[in-house]
Structure formats: structure tokens, C-alpha cells
Design a protein around this motif. Structure first.
Motif, PDB file in Angstrom:
ATOM      1  N   THR A   6       0.987  -1.221  -0.181  1.00  0.00           N
ATOM      2  CA  THR A   6      -0.160  -0.305  -0.216  1.00  0.00           C
ATOM      3  C   THR A   6       0.959   0.960  -0.329  1.00  0.00           C
ATOM      4  O   THR A   6       1.953   1.033   0.995  1.00  0.00           O
ATOM      5  N   ARG A   7       1.029   2.150  -1.353  1.00  0.00           N
ATOM      6  CA  ARG A   7       1.346   3.291  -1.197  1.00  0.00           C
ATOM      7  C   ARG A   7       0.947   4.279  -0.026  1.00  0.00           C
ATOM      8  O   ARG A   7      -0.306   4.555   0.084  1.00  0.00           O
ATOM      9  N   TYR A   8       1.784   5.075   0.427  1.00  0.00           N
ATOM     10  CA  TYR A   8       1.285   6.880   1.335  1.00  0.00           C
ATOM     11  C   TYR A   8       2.422   7.015   1.595  1.00  0.00           C
ATOM     12  O   TYR A   8       3.532   6.849   1.118  1.00  0.00           O
ATOM     13  N   SER A   9       2.298   8.549   2.307  1.00  0.00           N
ATOM     14  CA  SER A   9       3.608   9.118   2.458  1.00  0.00           C
ATOM     15  C   SER A   9       4.094   8.587   3.890  1.00  0.00           C
ATOM     16  O   SER A   9       2.870   8.813   4.893  1.00  0.00           O
ATOM     17  N   GLY A  10       5.245   8.545   4.025  1.00  0.00           N
ATOM     18  CA  GLY A  10       5.593   8.357   5.421  1.00  0.00           C
ATOM     19  C   GLY A  10       7.249   9.593   6.149  1.00  0.00           C
ATOM     20  O   GLY A  10       7.867   9.789   4.813  1.00  0.00           O
ATOM     21  N   PRO A  11       7.280   9.703   6.776  1.00  0.00           N
ATOM     22  CA  PRO A  11       8.730  10.395   7.085  1.00  0.00           C
ATOM     23  C   PRO A  11       9.808   9.400   6.863  1.00  0.00           C
ATOM     24  O   PRO A  11      10.086   8.135   6.919  1.00  0.00           O
ATOM     25  N   VAL A  12      11.300  10.220   6.369  1.00  0.00           N
ATOM     26  CA  VAL A  12      12.432   9.230   5.846  1.00  0.00           C
ATOM     27  C   VAL A  12      13.131  10.504   7.265  1.00  0.00           C
ATOM     28  O   VAL A  12      13.413  12.344   6.641  1.00  0.00           O
ATOM     29  N   THR A  13      14.479   9.979   7.990  1.00  0.00           N
ATOM     30  CA  THR A  13      14.663  11.324   8.529  1.00  0.00           C
ATOM     31  C   THR A  13      16.261  10.629   8.253  1.00  0.00           C
ATOM     32  O   THR A  13      17.142  10.037   7.635  1.00  0.00           O
ATOM     33  N   PHE A  14      16.879  11.631   7.742  1.00  0.00           N
ATOM     34  CA  PHE A  14      18.795  12.108   6.881  1.00  0.00           C
ATOM     35  C   PHE A  14      19.649  12.335   8.690  1.00  0.00           C
ATOM     36  O   PHE A  14      19.095  13.791   8.410  1.00  0.00           O
ATOM     37  N   ILE A  15      20.497  11.247   8.572  1.00  0.00           N
ATOM     38  CA  ILE A  15      21.254  12.186   9.732  1.00  0.00           C
ATOM     39  C   ILE A  15      23.240  12.534   9.225  1.00  0.00           C
ATOM     40  O   ILE A  15      23.372  11.173   8.572  1.00  0.00           O
ATOM     41  N   LEU A  16      23.290  13.952   9.177  1.00  0.00           N
ATOM     42  CA  LEU A  16      24.064  13.894   8.438  1.00  0.00           C
ATOM     43  C   LEU A  16      25.710  14.139   9.119  1.00  0.00           C
ATOM     44  O   LEU A  16      25.407  15.084   9.497  1.00  0.00           O
ATOM     45  N   THR A  17      26.852  12.904   8.854  1.00  0.00           N
ATOM     46  CA  THR A  17      27.511  13.071   9.591  1.00  0.00           C
ATOM     47  C   THR A  17      28.905  13.952   9.073  1.00  0.00           C
ATOM     48  O   THR A  17      28.970  13.449   7.728  1.00  0.00           O
ATOM     49  N   SER A  18      30.338  14.194   9.943  1.00  0.00           N
ATOM     50  CA  SER A  18      31.022  14.209   8.624  1.00  0.00           C
ATOM     51  C   SER A  18      31.951  13.206   8.492  1.00  0.00           C
ATOM     52  O   SER A  18      32.498  12.978   7.528  1.00  0.00           O
ATOM     53  N   GLU A  19      31.487  12.152   8.968  1.00  0.00           N
ATOM     54  CA  GLU A  19      32.003  10.540   8.757  1.00  0.00           C
ATOM     55  C   GLU A  19      30.449   9.628   8.310  1.00  0.00           C
ATOM     56  O   GLU A  19      31.164   8.717   6.815  1.00  0.00           O
ATOM     57  N   ARG A  20      29.606   9.918   7.793  1.00  0.00           N
ATOM     58  CA  ARG A  20      28.865   9.279   7.026  1.00  0.00           C
ATOM     59  C   ARG A  20      27.281   9.832   7.063  1.00  0.00           C
ATOM     60  O   ARG A  20      26.709  11.060   8.457  1.00  0.00           O
ATOM     61  N   LEU A  21      26.352   8.838   6.527  1.00  0.00           N
ATOM     62  CA  LEU A  21      25.225   9.528   6.376  1.00  0.00           C
ATOM     63  C   LEU A  21      24.407   8.253   6.909  1.00  0.00           C
ATOM     64  O   LEU A  21      24.822   7.575   6.657  1.00  0.00           O
ATOM     65  N   VAL A  22      23.441   8.582   7.852  1.00  0.00           N
ATOM     66  CA  VAL A  22      22.007   7.650   8.336  1.00  0.00           C
ATOM     67  C   VAL A  22      20.878   8.086   7.646  1.00  0.00           C
ATOM     68  O   VAL A  22      20.737   8.846   8.337  1.00  0.00           O
ATOM     69  N   THR A  23      20.020   7.193   7.155  1.00  0.00           N
ATOM     70  CA  THR A  23      19.026   7.897   6.722  1.00  0.00           C
ATOM     71  C   THR A  23      18.302   6.434   7.688  1.00  0.00           C
ATOM     72  O   THR A  23      18.322   5.670   7.383  1.00  0.00           O
ATOM     73  N   VAL A  24      16.678   6.771   8.100  1.00  0.00           N
ATOM     74  CA  VAL A  24      15.626   6.101   8.807  1.00  0.00           C
ATOM     75  C   VAL A  24      15.214   5.866   8.109  1.00  0.00           C
ATOM     76  O   VAL A  24      13.900   7.013   7.965  1.00  0.00           O
ATOM     77  N   ARG A  25      13.947   5.327   8.268  1.00  0.00           N
ATOM     78  CA  ARG A  25      12.806   4.804   7.573  1.00  0.00           C
ATOM     79  C   ARG A  25      11.512   3.531   7.689  1.00  0.00           C
ATOM     80  O   ARG A  25      12.598   2.832   8.348  1.00  0.00           O
ATOM     81  N   HIS A  26      10.106   3.566   7.693  1.00  0.00           N
ATOM     82  CA  HIS A  26       9.707   2.974   8.226  1.00  0.00           C
ATOM     83  C   HIS A  26       9.345   2.350   7.028  1.00  0.00           C
ATOM     84  O   HIS A  26       7.753   1.227   6.853  1.00  0.00           O
ATOM     85  N   HIS A  27       9.077   2.660   5.998  1.00  0.00           N
ATOM     86  CA  HIS A  27       8.740   2.178   4.750  1.00  0.00           C
ATOM     87  C   HIS A  27       9.801   2.550   4.058  1.00  0.00           C
ATOM     88  O   HIS A  27      10.953   2.922   3.907  1.00  0.00           O
ATOM     89  N   ALA A  28       9.337   2.098   2.030  1.00  0.00           N
ATOM     90  CA  ALA A  28      10.146   1.247   1.210  1.00  0.00           C
ATOM     91  C   ALA A  28       9.881   2.455   0.038  1.00  0.00           C
ATOM     92  O   ALA A  28       9.391   2.123  -0.846  1.00  0.00           O
ATOM     93  N   PRO A  29      10.018   3.958   0.489  1.00  0.00           N
ATOM     94  CA  PRO A  29      10.642   4.535  -1.046  1.00  0.00           C
ATOM     95  C   PRO A  29      11.536   3.903  -2.275  1.00  0.00           C
ATOM     96  O   PRO A  29      12.364   3.392  -1.926  1.00  0.00           O
ATOM     97  N   ARG A  30      11.275   3.896  -3.341  1.00  0.00           N
ATOM     98  CA  ARG A  30      11.787   3.106  -4.517  1.00  0.00           C
ATOM     99  C   ARG A  30      13.605   3.445  -3.986  1.00  0.00           C
ATOM    100  O   ARG A  30      14.254   3.503  -4.544  1.00  0.00           O
ATOM    101  N   PRO A  31      13.835   4.890  -4.432  1.00  0.00           N
ATOM    102  CA  PRO A  31      15.392   5.504  -4.631  1.00  0.00           C
ATOM    103  C   PRO A  31      15.800   4.890  -3.181  1.00  0.00           C
ATOM    104  O   PRO A  31      17.307   4.805  -3.662  1.00  0.00           O
ATOM    105  N   PHE A  32      15.644   4.626  -2.588  1.00  0.00           N
ATOM    106  CA  PHE A  32      16.369   3.676  -1.533  1.00  0.00           C
ATOM    107  C   PHE A  32      16.569   2.329  -1.716  1.00  0.00           C
ATOM    108  O   PHE A  32      18.264   2.005  -1.393  1.00  0.00           O
TER     109      PHE A  32
END
Length: 319
Positions: free
Chosen positions: A83-109
């Protein structure tokens, strides 16, 4: 689910999420459990909960914690059931790495890691990986809008075609139009939150002492892409409104034609019914009943009145 990637000559390469997590330039957490969240937290990155990600206050969506930038956007995606819906995705950006947190599946990831070598910003640093992922997300929104445009083209051909569509086909078309309206609403929310995220990121990048000079250029280009998609989105929304009005109008016309036919049939039988009602009254003195041909005369009067009504309707152009 935890997926980790490191930079390579070919873009991004998947690594062991347990033993080599500290080498990851991008860590993608999909509905993380406590163990996965704790593993990433061991690298000095605090993982927000779904409730925290769903907060709409700007201070919760976009904020800095030292050199860590935390940015949350709303993206269209699918749940486990499709089922398609709009959900939050969090980007956590530091000088060492990028962390993404999500609870659904947007295709770009799911697609970005395999196409990271074609990203405009490259994958040489976490910031560049972040911009490459954002570029993939923007391209996905463009694909969704193009797909919506094709559906609207098909619906318009059905609704405005020379052959009249059946009511059931028009109802199905109206359902398709409604789905495209929901899709464009999700894309609009995604573009709005991403535009706000990139604008804030651009301000933060300008305040960094050791900033990459080309990051601002890539960010401004992506903001221009978002603005262009918003113009296209407004155009599609106008088409959705036009297609909705036209489809409802066609359904009303078809239903009116049915009602008109029933009305004409009822009007044709009205004069004969009146004659039959008159001679069906139980009065003691009705002179016509004694006539030998009264029955046949009454039938002829009924038929003549129906024919006269039909001729009159035909002359008026109602048939």
C-alpha cells in the motif's frame, strides 16, 4: 533491516553491517529493531523513533546536534503490504557518514546504491552521498509525475473520445483520477519538505568552516529541479480537476439520458392511463358504456392519444 555501504571507484559497495559498520559512508535503516538501532548508536549517532520522526514541528524535523545535521522529510513509498502512502524519512548527516532512517519503502533507497556511480555529486564524502540520494529521490518524484500524466492522458482519451463511454467505464476512470490526485498530493508534500530541507542544508553548509565549495552549486541545482517539478505538479493538478469535472459531467449526462427516456415512456402512457381511469370509475350512469363499440372506441382513443404525444415530443426534439 540494516544496509551499509562504503565508497568505491564504482560508486557504493555493500559491506557487512556487523563487522565493518564503522567503515560505512551510508547506513540505511529500514524499520530498525532495538539491536540495529543500538549498533548504529554505538557509532555516535542517535536513532530517532517513528514517533519522533512524525513530529511536524520544524525544530524536530530540521535541527543540528553539534556537527550532526538531522533532517526529516515526507516521501511516498509502500508498506509491507504494497500500500502506497507518505511517510517520514530522516537523514542524519555527520562528517563520517550518512544515516537514513525509514519505516516504509520509497524506491530510491533500493535503487540508489546500484546507480550511485552516475550521481552528479559523486560518492567521495557523506555530503556527496546525501546529495546523490536526494538527486535520486527528486528523479523518482519526476517519474511519478510522468506516470500520473500518462494515466491522465489515457483517461482523457476515454472521457473525451468520440464514442460515448459506459457509466461503469466512467466510474473506473473517476477512480483512476482520484488515485492520481492522491499521488500528486504525496509528491507535492515530498517536494515541499525536500525544498525546506535543502534550503536549511544550504544555510548550514555556508556556515561550515571546511565546506566543499561545489556542494552549494549542487544544492542550488536540486532546488531548481524541485521548483520545476512544482510547476509541472500544478499543471497536473489542473488536469486532475478538469478530468474530474468532465468525468462527472459525462456520468450525469448518461444518467440524465436514462431519466429522460423513462420520463418520455411515462408521458406516452399518461393519456391512455387517463382514459382508462375515466372509464374505470364505478358510476351508475355512464352513457358510453351502453354503446356496442364503446370498448373498441376507448382502445382507439388510448392508442391515438399515445401516438399524438409521441408526435408532439418528436416535433419538440425531445426524442
Amino acid at each position: 533491516m540494516l544496509n551499509a555501504y562504503r565508497s568505491a571507484e564504482s560508486g557504493l559497495t555493500s559491506i557487512d553491517g556487523v563487522g565493518e559498520l564503522d567503515r560505512a559512508v551510508w547506513i540505511d535503516l529500514f524499520a530498525p529493531d532495538e539491536a540495529e538501532a543500538a549498533r548504529v548508536a554505538g557509532l555516535g549517532v542517535k536513532i530517532p523513533t517513528l514517533e519522533e520522526m512524525e513530529e511536524i514541528e520544524i525544530s524536530n524535523r530540521l535541527h543540528r546536534e553539534g556537527d550532526c545535521q538531522v533532517m526529516t522529510v515526507m516521501l511516498p513509498g509502500a508498506d509491507a503490504g504494497g500500500t502506497r502512502y507518505s511517510g517520514p524519512v530522516t537523514f542524519i548527516l555527520t562528517s563520517e557518514r550518512l544515516v537514513t532512517v525509514r519505516h516504509h519503502a520509497p524506491r530510491p533507497f533500493a535503487t540508489f546504491a546500484g546507480r550511485a556511480d552516475r550521481a552528479s555529486a559523486g560518492t567521495g564524502s557523506p555530503v556527496r552521498v546525501f546529495l546523490g540520494l536526494v538527486e535520486e529521490i527528486i528523479a523518482r518524484q519526476a517519474d511519478l509525475l510522468e506516470g500520473s500524466g500518462r494515466v491522465l492522458d489515457r483517461v482523457a482519451a476515454e472521457v473525451f473520445g468520440e464514442e460515448a463511454s459506459e457509466v461503469e467505464a466512467l466510474r473506473l476512470a473517476l477512480r483512476d483520477i482520484g488515485r492520481q490526485g492522491e499521488l500528486t498530493a504525496m509528491v507535492r508534500l515530498a517536494l515541499f519538505t525536500m525544498e525546506r530541507m535543502l534550503s536549511t542544508f544550504l544555510v548550514w553548509n555556508n556556515t561550515m568552516k571546511h565546506r566543499d565549495p561545489v556542494i552549494a552549486t549542487f544544492t542550488k541545482a536540486q532546488l531548481r529541479d524541485i521548483n520545476a517539478l512544482e510547476v509541472h505538479l500544478d499543471f497536473l493538478n489542473s488536469r486532475v480537476g478538469l478530468a474530474t469535472d468532465a468525468t462527472l459531467g459525462m456520468i450525469n449526462l448518461d444518467e440524465n439520458a436514462v431519466v429522460r427516456t423513462l420520463s418520455v415512456v411515462a408521458a406516452l402512457f399518461l393519456p391512455p392511463t387517463l382514459i382508462a381511469s375515466i372509464y374505470g370509475m364505478n358510476f351508475a350512469h355512464m352513457p358510453e358504456l351502453d354503446e356496442p363499440y364503446a370498448y373498441f372506441i376507448a382502445l382507439a382513443a388510448m392508442v391515438a392519444s399515445a401516438i399524438a404525444t409521441w408526435v408532439w415530443f418528436k416535433a419538440k426534439g425531445w426524442l
